[in-house]
Design an enzyme around this catalytic site. Structure first.
Site, PDB file in Angstrom:
ATOM      1  CB  SER A  24     119.955 127.436  37.061  1.00 41.96           C
ATOM      2  OG  SER A  24     119.214 126.441  36.387  1.00 41.96           O
ATOM      3  CB  THR A 156     134.665 133.200  83.097  1.00 43.62           C
ATOM      4  OG1 THR A 156     135.176 133.906  84.223  1.00 43.62           O
ATOM      5  CG2 THR A 156     134.537 131.723  83.450  1.00 43.62           C
ATOM      6  CG  HIS A 157     133.729 137.572  82.452  1.00 41.24           C
ATOM      7  ND1 HIS A 157     132.526 138.160  82.155  1.00 41.24           N
ATOM      8  CD2 HIS A 157     133.490 136.702  83.464  1.00 41.24           C
ATOM      9  CE1 HIS A 157     131.587 137.684  82.983  1.00 41.24           C
ATOM     10  NE2 HIS A 157     132.149 136.786  83.772  1.00 41.24           N
ATOM     11  CB  SER A 278     153.666 140.261  56.881  1.00 41.94           C
ATOM     12  OG  SER A 278     153.795 141.590  56.439  1.00 41.94           O
ATOM     13  CE  LYS A 284     151.996 139.974  61.915  1.00 42.67           C
ATOM     14  NZ  LYS A 284     151.178 141.055  61.357  1.00 42.67           N
ATOM     15  CE1 TYR A 318     111.292 125.441  40.963  1.00 43.72           C
ATOM     16  CE2 TYR A 318     110.156 126.644  39.216  1.00 43.72           C
ATOM     17  CZ  TYR A 318     111.327 126.287  39.859  1.00 43.72           C
ATOM     18  OH  TYR A 318     112.527 126.775  39.418  1.00 43.72           O
ATOM     19  CE  LYS A 326     118.702 123.912  41.411  1.00 45.88           C
ATOM     20  NZ  LYS A 326     117.594 124.800  41.839  1.00 45.88           N
TER      21      LYS A 326
HETATM   22  N1  ARG Z   1     116.338 125.401  36.962  1.00 47.35           N
HETATM   23  C1  ARG Z   1     115.126 125.249  37.705  1.00 47.35           C
HETATM   24  C2  ARG Z   1     115.430 125.361  39.173  1.00 47.35           C
HETATM   25  O1  ARG Z   1     116.530 125.195  39.515  1.00 47.35           O
HETATM   26  C3  ARG Z   1     114.502 123.909  37.426  1.00 47.35           C
HETATM   27  C4  ARG Z   1     113.035 123.866  37.606  1.00 47.35           C
HETATM   28  C5  ARG Z   1     112.408 124.726  36.583  1.00 47.35           C
HETATM   29  N2  ARG Z   1     111.012 124.589  36.539  1.00 47.35           N
HETATM   30  C6  ARG Z   1     110.227 125.434  35.882  1.00 47.35           C
HETATM   31  N3  ARG Z   1     108.961 125.222  35.915  1.00 47.35           N
HETATM   32  N4  ARG Z   1     110.714 126.489  35.292  1.00 47.35           N
HETATM   33  O2  ARG Z   1     114.575 125.611  39.975  1.00 47.35           O
END
Ligand code: ARG
Length: 460
Positions: A24, A156-157, A278, A284, A318, A326
Site C-alpha cells: 500500500s 418547479t418542474h 472548443s 464556444k 483486522y 485508503k
Molecule cells: N497497510 C495495512 C493497511 O493499510 C496496514 C495494516 C497491516 N496489518 C496487517 N496485519 N497486515 O491496512
C-alpha cells in the site's frame, strides 16, 4: 528468511509482483506525517510508563524527528518491498538509529497503528474541508447580497413558477452547505478517538497508558474495545457519506450554472478564467468546471459504495481488505477540496445578467398565482379563482400576450371582482415583495435570511 521485518517464520520471499499487489506504500505514503506523529506519541508513552528506558526513547525519538525533517523535505525513498508506510518508516528508523529502533513497535501493532494514522489524518483534513465550505458560503452570501433586488423566475418542474429574488435562489445553496458543514463538524467527535494501544486486536501485556498517548496526539477519547478500535472504519464511511451529500449539492448547483450560462437562459456569464473553449467551434465558451464537478459527484459516490461493500462481510477484527479504505478516502478528499475551491472562484467571478433575469419575469406567466390570490382575497373560492386565472392565461396565450397586457375590460369580463389595482398586484416586484412569510422570497425576508446566515458564519 524473507528479509522482511516480519520475515522470521518464512522460508522464502514472495516474488516482486506478489509484493506489489499487497503493498500500500504507493498511496499510504500520504500518511507519513501522521505515522511519525503517532510513533512519537507511542514511544513517549513507552518512556513515561518505564517500558523503555529514557535513553532508548531519546534515541528513537531523535531518529523519528530526523525522519520528519526528511519527510518534510521530500527526501524519503519508499520501497514496495517494505509494503506500507508503517514498515517503511520502521525500517528507515532501524537503519538510522540501529537495533534499538526495533523497540518502537513494543506494545503496538500495525493494526492499531494504521487506524491511528487514519484518525489523525481525517481529523485534520475534515477541519480544512469545513473551512473551505465556510469560505464558499461567504462568497454565496456576497453574491446574494448584490442580488437581493434582482428578480428571477423561480421554477418547479423546470417550468416558470413564481417570481423570486435571485438572492433567495442563491441562498438555498448556503443552507445546503451549512448542513454539510454541520455534518462534517459533528463527525469529528467520532474521528477524535484514539485506537492506539489496541494492539493487533486484543490489547497488550505491556503496562501501556493509552490515555497518555491519546492525549499526546490531541485525541479527546480512546476506544473502549480493542477489537472495535482496529476494525472500525465507520468514521471513514461517514466522511465519504458526508462528502457524497456535499457533492450532490455542488452537482445540483453546477447543473444550474450550466443551464444559466447557456444561450437559452443567459442568466449568468462565467469568467473566462473558469471556462474553456472548443477545439473546433470558435464561438464556444464551455462551463467545463461546473460539468466536471457534476461528473465528479459520481466518483465520490463510487468511493462510498466501494468502502461500504468492502466492509460488509469482513469478520472481526483486522483483515487486509481494510487496506482498501485508503485510496477512496484520499481520492474523495482531493476531489471535494478541488471542487470547493473551484466552485468558490467560479461563483465569485461570475456575472449575473440582471437585465435578462428581469426581462424573464416580465415575459412569462409566473405572476398567475398573484391573480388567483387576488381573486381569493376578494372572496372568490381559491379553486374558482384558479380556474378564472387559468382561462385568462389561455386567452393570453392565444393572443401572444401576458397577463399584464390584458385590458381591464378583458379582465373584468372574466370576473367583476377585478379592479384597476390588479395591475400593481401583477407586477413581479410586487409578487416578490408580498411574499414576506418567514423564509419566503420577500425582499425583507431575504435580508433577514442573509443576516441570519452571516451570524452562522461567524459561529462557523
Ligand atoms: N497497510 C495495512 C493497511 O493499510 C496496514 C495494516 C497491516 N496489518 C496487517 N496485519 N497486515 O491496512
Amino acid at each position: 528468511m524473507s528479509g522482511k521485518l516480519w520475515g522470521g517464520r518464512f522460508q522464502k520471499s514472495a516474488e516482486q509482483w506478489v509484493d506489489e499487489f499487497g503493498a500500500s506504500i504507493g498511496f499510504d505514503q500520504q500518511l507519513v506525517t501522521e505515522d511519525l506523529e503517532g510513533s512519537i506519541a507511542h514511544v513517549t508513552m513507552l518512556g513515561e510508563t518505564g517500558i523503555l528506558s529514557k535513553e532508548e526513547v531519546n534515541t528513537i525519538k531523535d531518529g523519528l524527528e530526523q525522519l520528519k525533517v526528511k519527510a518534510h523535505n521530500n527526501e524519503l525513498t519508499f520501497s514496495v518491498a517494505n509494503e506500507d508506510i508503517h514498515l517503511n518508516l520502521e525500517k528507515m528508523l532501524i537503519d538510522l538509529v540501529g537495533p534499538v529502533g526495533g523497540k518502537l513497535h513494543t506494545g503496538r501493532s500495525r493494526n492499531d497503528q494504521v487506524a491511528t494514522d487514519m484518525h489523525l489524518f481525517l481529523k485534520k483534513r475534515v477541519k480544512e474541508v469545513v473551512e473551505l465550505i465556510a469560505k464558499f458560503q461567504e462568497t454565496i452570501v456576497e453574491k446574494a447580497e448584490a442580488n437581493i433586488d434582482t428578480l428571477a423566475p423561480g421554477y418547479t418542474h423546470l417550468q416558470r413558477a413564481q417570481p423570486i429574488s435571485f438572492a433567495h435562489h442563491l441562498m438555498t445553496y448556503f443552507w445546503m452547505l451549512q448542513r454539510d458543514k454541520e455534518r462534517f463538524n459533528e463527525s469529528v467527535k467520532r474521528i477524535d478517538i484514539s485506537p492506539l494501544g489496541a494492539g493487533a486486536l486484543a490489547g497488550t501485556t505491556f503496562p501501556i497508558d493509552r490515555e497518555l498517548s491519546a492525549k499526546l496526539m490531541g485525541f479527546s477519547n480512546v476506544y473502549q474495545n480493542s477489537m472495535d478500535a482496529v476494525s472500525d472504519r465507520d468514521f471513514i464511511v461517514e466522511f465519504l457519506s458526508n462528502s457524497s451529500l456535499l457533492m450532490a449539492h455542488l452537482s445540483r448547483f453546477a447543473e444550474e450554472i450550466i443551464l444559466w450560462s447557456s444561450e437559452e437562459f443567459k442568466f449568468v456569464e462565467l469568467d473566462d478564467a473558469f471556462s474553456t473553449g472548443s477545439s473546433i467551434m470558435p464561438q464556444k465558451k464551455n462551463p467545463d468546471m461546473a460539468e466536471l464537478i457534476r461528473g465528479k459527484a459520481g466518483r465520490v459516490y463510487g468511493n462510498l459504495m466501494g468502502l461500504l461493500t468492502v466492509l460488509k462481510g469482513i469478520p472481526l477484527a483486522y483483515n487486509k481488505d481494510m487496506q482498501e479504505d485508503k485510496e477512496g478516502m484520499f481520492d474523495t478528499l482531493h476531489t471535494i477540496v478541488g471542487a470547493l475551491k473551484i466552485f468558490e472562484g467560479m461563483v465569485r467571478t461570475m456575472t449575473v445578467s440582471k437585465d435578462t433575469l428581469n426581462k424573464a419575469v416580465h415575459q412569462d406567466f409566473s405572476n398567475a398565482t398573484e391573480l388567483a390570490d387576488y381573486l381569493a382575497t376578494k372572496g372568490m373560492p381559491f379553486r374558482e379563482a384558479h380556474a378564472v386565472t387559468g382561462k385568462l392565461v389561455f386567452l393570453c396565450i392565444q393572443r401572444g400576450i401576458y397577463l399584464l397586457d390584458l385590458s381591464l375590460e378583458d379582465l373584468q369580463e372574466a370576473s367583476n371582482l377585478i379592479e384597476a389595482d390588479v395591475y400593481d398586484v401583477l407586477a413581479p416586484e410586487a409578487a416578490v415583495k408580498r411574499r414576506h412569510s418567514l423564509g419566503g422570497t420577500g425582499f425583507d425576508q431575504v435580508k433577514i435570511q442573509i443576516a441570519n446566515a452571516k451570524e452562522k458564519l461567524t459561529l462557523n
